[in-house]
Scaffold this active site. Structure first.
Site, PDB file in Angstrom:
ATOM      1  N   LYS A  13       0.821  -1.197   0.192  1.00  0.00           N
ATOM      2  CA  LYS A  13      -0.202   0.077   0.041  1.00  0.00           C
ATOM      3  C   LYS A  13       0.831   1.199  -0.095  1.00  0.00           C
ATOM      4  O   LYS A  13       0.613   2.140  -0.499  1.00  0.00           O
ATOM      5  CB  LYS A  13      -0.881  -0.047   1.239  1.00  0.00           C
ATOM      6  CG  LYS A  13      -1.813  -1.243   1.350  1.00  0.00           C
ATOM      7  CD  LYS A  13      -2.615  -1.080   2.603  1.00  0.00           C
ATOM      8  CE  LYS A  13      -2.114  -1.320   3.920  1.00  0.00           C
ATOM      9  NZ  LYS A  13      -1.516  -2.610   4.116  1.00  0.00           N
ATOM     10  N   ARG A  88      -9.909   0.072   8.925  1.00  0.00           N
ATOM     11  CA  ARG A  88      -9.475  -1.185   9.207  1.00  0.00           C
ATOM     12  C   ARG A  88     -10.304  -2.163  10.061  1.00  0.00           C
ATOM     13  O   ARG A  88      -9.942  -3.336  10.415  1.00  0.00           O
ATOM     14  CB  ARG A  88      -8.228  -0.981  10.040  1.00  0.00           C
ATOM     15  CG  ARG A  88      -6.916  -1.423   9.492  1.00  0.00           C
ATOM     16  CD  ARG A  88      -5.765  -0.971  10.400  1.00  0.00           C
ATOM     17  NE  ARG A  88      -4.414  -1.644  10.006  1.00  0.00           N
ATOM     18  CZ  ARG A  88      -3.536  -1.448   9.409  1.00  0.00           C
ATOM     19  NH1 ARG A  88      -3.535  -0.046   9.168  1.00  0.00           N
ATOM     20  NH2 ARG A  88      -2.523  -1.860   9.253  1.00  0.00           N
ATOM     21  N   ARG A 127      11.853  -5.727   5.187  1.00  0.00           N
ATOM     22  CA  ARG A 127      11.937  -4.243   4.962  1.00  0.00           C
ATOM     23  C   ARG A 127      12.853  -3.456   5.560  1.00  0.00           C
ATOM     24  O   ARG A 127      12.748  -3.656   6.905  1.00  0.00           O
ATOM     25  CB  ARG A 127      10.403  -3.720   5.328  1.00  0.00           C
ATOM     26  CG  ARG A 127      10.336  -2.086   5.098  1.00  0.00           C
ATOM     27  CD  ARG A 127       8.475  -1.879   5.162  1.00  0.00           C
ATOM     28  NE  ARG A 127       7.925  -2.218   6.142  1.00  0.00           N
ATOM     29  CZ  ARG A 127       6.567  -2.163   6.348  1.00  0.00           C
ATOM     30  NH1 ARG A 127       5.928  -1.705   5.356  1.00  0.00           N
ATOM     31  NH2 ARG A 127       6.013  -2.724   7.270  1.00  0.00           N
ATOM     32  N   ARG A 160      11.635  -1.520  11.113  1.00  0.00           N
ATOM     33  CA  ARG A 160      10.340  -1.064  12.105  1.00  0.00           C
ATOM     34  C   ARG A 160      10.060  -2.129  12.981  1.00  0.00           C
ATOM     35  O   ARG A 160      10.412  -3.262  13.037  1.00  0.00           O
ATOM     36  CB  ARG A 160       8.973  -1.147  11.297  1.00  0.00           C
ATOM     37  CG  ARG A 160       8.489   0.408  11.169  1.00  0.00           C
ATOM     38  CD  ARG A 160       7.388   0.140   9.999  1.00  0.00           C
ATOM     39  NE  ARG A 160       6.313  -0.386  10.282  1.00  0.00           N
ATOM     40  CZ  ARG A 160       5.075  -0.482   9.414  1.00  0.00           C
ATOM     41  NH1 ARG A 160       5.030   0.480   8.445  1.00  0.00           N
ATOM     42  NH2 ARG A 160       4.045  -1.121   9.911  1.00  0.00           N
ATOM     43  N   ARG A 171       0.038  -9.170  13.403  1.00  0.00           N
ATOM     44  CA  ARG A 171      -0.318  -8.185  12.580  1.00  0.00           C
ATOM     45  C   ARG A 171      -1.280  -8.903  11.442  1.00  0.00           C
ATOM     46  O   ARG A 171      -2.230  -8.580  11.183  1.00  0.00           O
ATOM     47  CB  ARG A 171       0.523  -7.457  11.955  1.00  0.00           C
ATOM     48  CG  ARG A 171       1.106  -6.301  12.827  1.00  0.00           C
ATOM     49  CD  ARG A 171       2.475  -5.729  12.197  1.00  0.00           C
ATOM     50  NE  ARG A 171       2.354  -5.042  11.053  1.00  0.00           N
ATOM     51  CZ  ARG A 171       3.394  -4.746  10.305  1.00  0.00           C
ATOM     52  NH1 ARG A 171       4.504  -5.298  10.482  1.00  0.00           N
ATOM     53  NH2 ARG A 171       3.086  -4.078   9.065  1.00  0.00           N
TER      54      ARG A 171
END
Ligand code: AP5
Length: 213
Positions: A13, A88, A127, A160, A171
């Site tokens: 996203k 969400r 990431r 992160r 998550r």
């Protein structure tokens, strides 16, 4: 055309939003980015969100909805936007409908990015980014020229906190339980378009363009 980019953690996203911002002049707002900025500044909002984010849980609806409404009030007229990471939950989806109706704004398309679960885990755990989240890499799919260093700013890249594997799994579970029902919510309103989020980011971008242009 205003867009809502929707999909599981790691679906791309943020990556796709950046293409749309750079190439089509969209204004992007991501609830995750807003919370991380608040955390860096140490504001009350950031402190309220911190524990939920670290555990891979959702920040309570009342906090998120208030924050998004404030952002909408700052938007310039005639500026097309992308909403990333909100709604969400179904109550957030309902609150968004109310908010947009009150402000006289509409959503053109809800773009749902589909990516297989095993690929999501690889993308998230690989990431790396600059501390402000502006430049995002992936050790496997989009590595920087020099490991651990941003090609543009030369600063050290970070991971992160919620991209650690245990949090990533939580998550994904939270997403399946709380967010996936929104697919049905938007399908029932005839606004949902599914786009395959796998493959080169440029290819995914062209699939999105085909849909919105
Ligand atoms: P948020 O920041 O929104 O995280 P997320 O939805 O989990 O999404 P991500 O940012 O992790 O993934 P993305 O889809 O943007 O993928 P990206 O493009 O970066 O939310 C974080 C937390 O904040 C939540 O857990 C929650 O606690 C809280 N929160 C936020 N909104 C909330 C709300 N509305 N309600 C309640 N709580 C809320 O890509 C990922 C990686 O993959 C990158 O390394 C990238 O380089 C790579 N990649 C991207 N596309 C491709 C591709 N096509 N091929 C190969 N690699 C790719």
């Amino acid at each position: 055309m205003n867009l809502l980019l929707f999909g599981p953690p790691g679906a791309g996203k943020g990556t796709q939003s950046q293409f749309l911002v750079q190439r089509l002049g969209y204004r992007h707002f991501s609830t995750g980015d807003l919370f991380r900025a608040a955390l860096r500044l140490g504001t009350r909002l950031g402190l309220e969100a911190k524990g939920f984010m670290e555990r891979g849980e959702l920040v309570p609806d009342r906090i998120v909805i208030g924050m998004v409404e404030e952002e909408f009030r700052k938007l310039g007229e005639n500026q097309a936007w992308i909403l990333d990471g909100f709604p969400r939950t179904v109550p957030q989806g309902e609150a968004l409908e109310d908010m947009l109706q009150r402000l006289g704004i509409s959503i053109g398309r809800v773009v749902f990015l589909t990516v297989r679960r095993e690929l999501l885990i690889k993308r998230l755990s690989g990431r790396r980014m600059t501390a402000d989240g502006k430049y995002v890499y992936n050790i496997e799919f989009n590595p920087p020229k020099m490991p651990g260093v941003c090609d543009v700013t030369g600063e050290k890249l970070i991971q992160r906190d919620d991209d650690r594997e245990d949090v990533v799994l939580n998550r994904l579970k939270t997403y399946e339980e709380m967010t996936e029902p929104l697919k049905q919510f938007y399908a029932a309103k005839n606004r949902l378009s599914e786009v395959k989020g796998e493959g080169d980011p440029e290819v995914v971008h062209s699939r999105i363009l085909e849909l919105i242009q």
